[in-house]
Design an enzyme around this catalytic site. Sequence first.
Site, short mmCIF file in Angstrom:
data_model
loop_
_atom_site.label_atom_id
_atom_site.label_comp_id
_atom_site.label_asym_id
_atom_site.label_seq_id
_atom_site.Cartn_x
_atom_site.Cartn_y
_atom_site.Cartn_z
N PRO A 164 0.82 -1.22 0.00
CG PRO A 164 0.02 -0.96 2.19
CD PRO A 164 0.76 -1.93 1.30
CB ALA A 166 -1.23 5.52 -2.32
CG ASP A 167 -3.13 3.42 2.06
OD1 ASP A 167 -4.12 3.81 2.69
OD2 ASP A 167 -3.21 2.83 0.96
CG MET A 168 3.13 2.21 3.29
SD MET A 168 2.97 1.95 5.07
CE MET A 168 2.94 0.16 5.15
N GLY A 171 0.84 8.50 5.03
CA GLY A 171 1.08 8.43 6.47
C GLY A 171 2.30 9.23 6.89
#
Length: 397
Positions: A164, A166-168, A171
């Site tokens: 993931p 994009a999420d990382m 974040g």
Amino acid sequence: MQKAALSGIRVLDLSRLVAGNMATLQLADFGADVIKVEQPGTGDPLRQWRKSNLDLWWREYGRNKRSLSLNLKSPRGRTLLLKLVAQSDVLVENFIPGKLKGIGLSYDILLETNPKLVILSITAWGHNGPYRDKPGFGTLVEAMSGFASMLGFPDRPPTLPPIPIADMITGLYGALACMTALRHRDATGAGQVIDLSLLEAMYSVLGPVAAEYERTGKYPKRNGNRSPNSAPRNSYKTSDDKWIALSASTPLMTEKLFKSVGLEDVLQDERFSTNEARVRNGDETDAIVADALRKFTLSDLMALFDETGVAGAPIYEVPQFVEDPHVKERGILIEVDDPELGSYRMHAPLPRFSSSPGAIRFPGARLGEHNQEILSSLLSLEEADIHELQTAGVIGS
């Protein structure tokens, strides 16, 4: 014992899955008191990312966070949350825009409760625009941002990353945003709302692709392992059927590489004499380099490159990475003692600080593990009160 850098900062994490957890992980690793507020009975869906019935995603990215199972659909649950908001510095959420307002926890109410509160709102598409109300995950953002269209080989479909990403990335932006907003709060006394979208975070790391398109009409396409900026850059097979990655990103590195493997004469050919020419003649460049490297074993090639100062790295799978001597000496992985699963390794806190390093205090907690601890110490509730809240379904058991 040395005081942690973020000791005294309290974070309420209402987010789910990866981006919010990645943001609050950075704060928790450096001593912030992160209270993970989860729905009783189910908890953060990250807990359900299991392999071999092991919830290792949760245990790693939920580490150092206290778990409070609190039903925000209940009026009493929302009242308890607001009491915690009054004592907190940061609140992180990733609901679709307007969802918190719909359950009586609008930003106005949160900031009225605590005017110094920093609210980090992570969404797929952002708080305005025609897509604001659409549900979204990192995969969709990786597709729409243009990232997937650049990933893979030209004769194959666009490729979605297996992690993931994009999420990382979002974040990490989120943690930076929280610290920036806390600095502003300390200077002005005012909290604020941070609107952070996965789409913008993912796009921001792709380079000046819009500028390139507007100025030249060109834009990155799928190009396999090659770089549009320098050559040679690829993965190459060795004589013992292993793989090495090379990135000759400077003219000097290219010269060192070609000389070390017997290709110095190639640099006299105008097709390969400059970086721009090598990029333009990428197929021929790669064929020449691949043929030269195929004569060496991986270990012989690495020894040669160490001797001649060429930048190259073996393409590892996980077993090779975790046993690499550099990984071990740097302490990139840290042994964690899990009371349920025993010991295993996690990535160490990042970045490395000389005076206030991060630490892993405990792996991801059981759902509601800290209910009594939080409610008694922060809200001064008696054991009988806590039991009554459990019976009423306001908190988990």
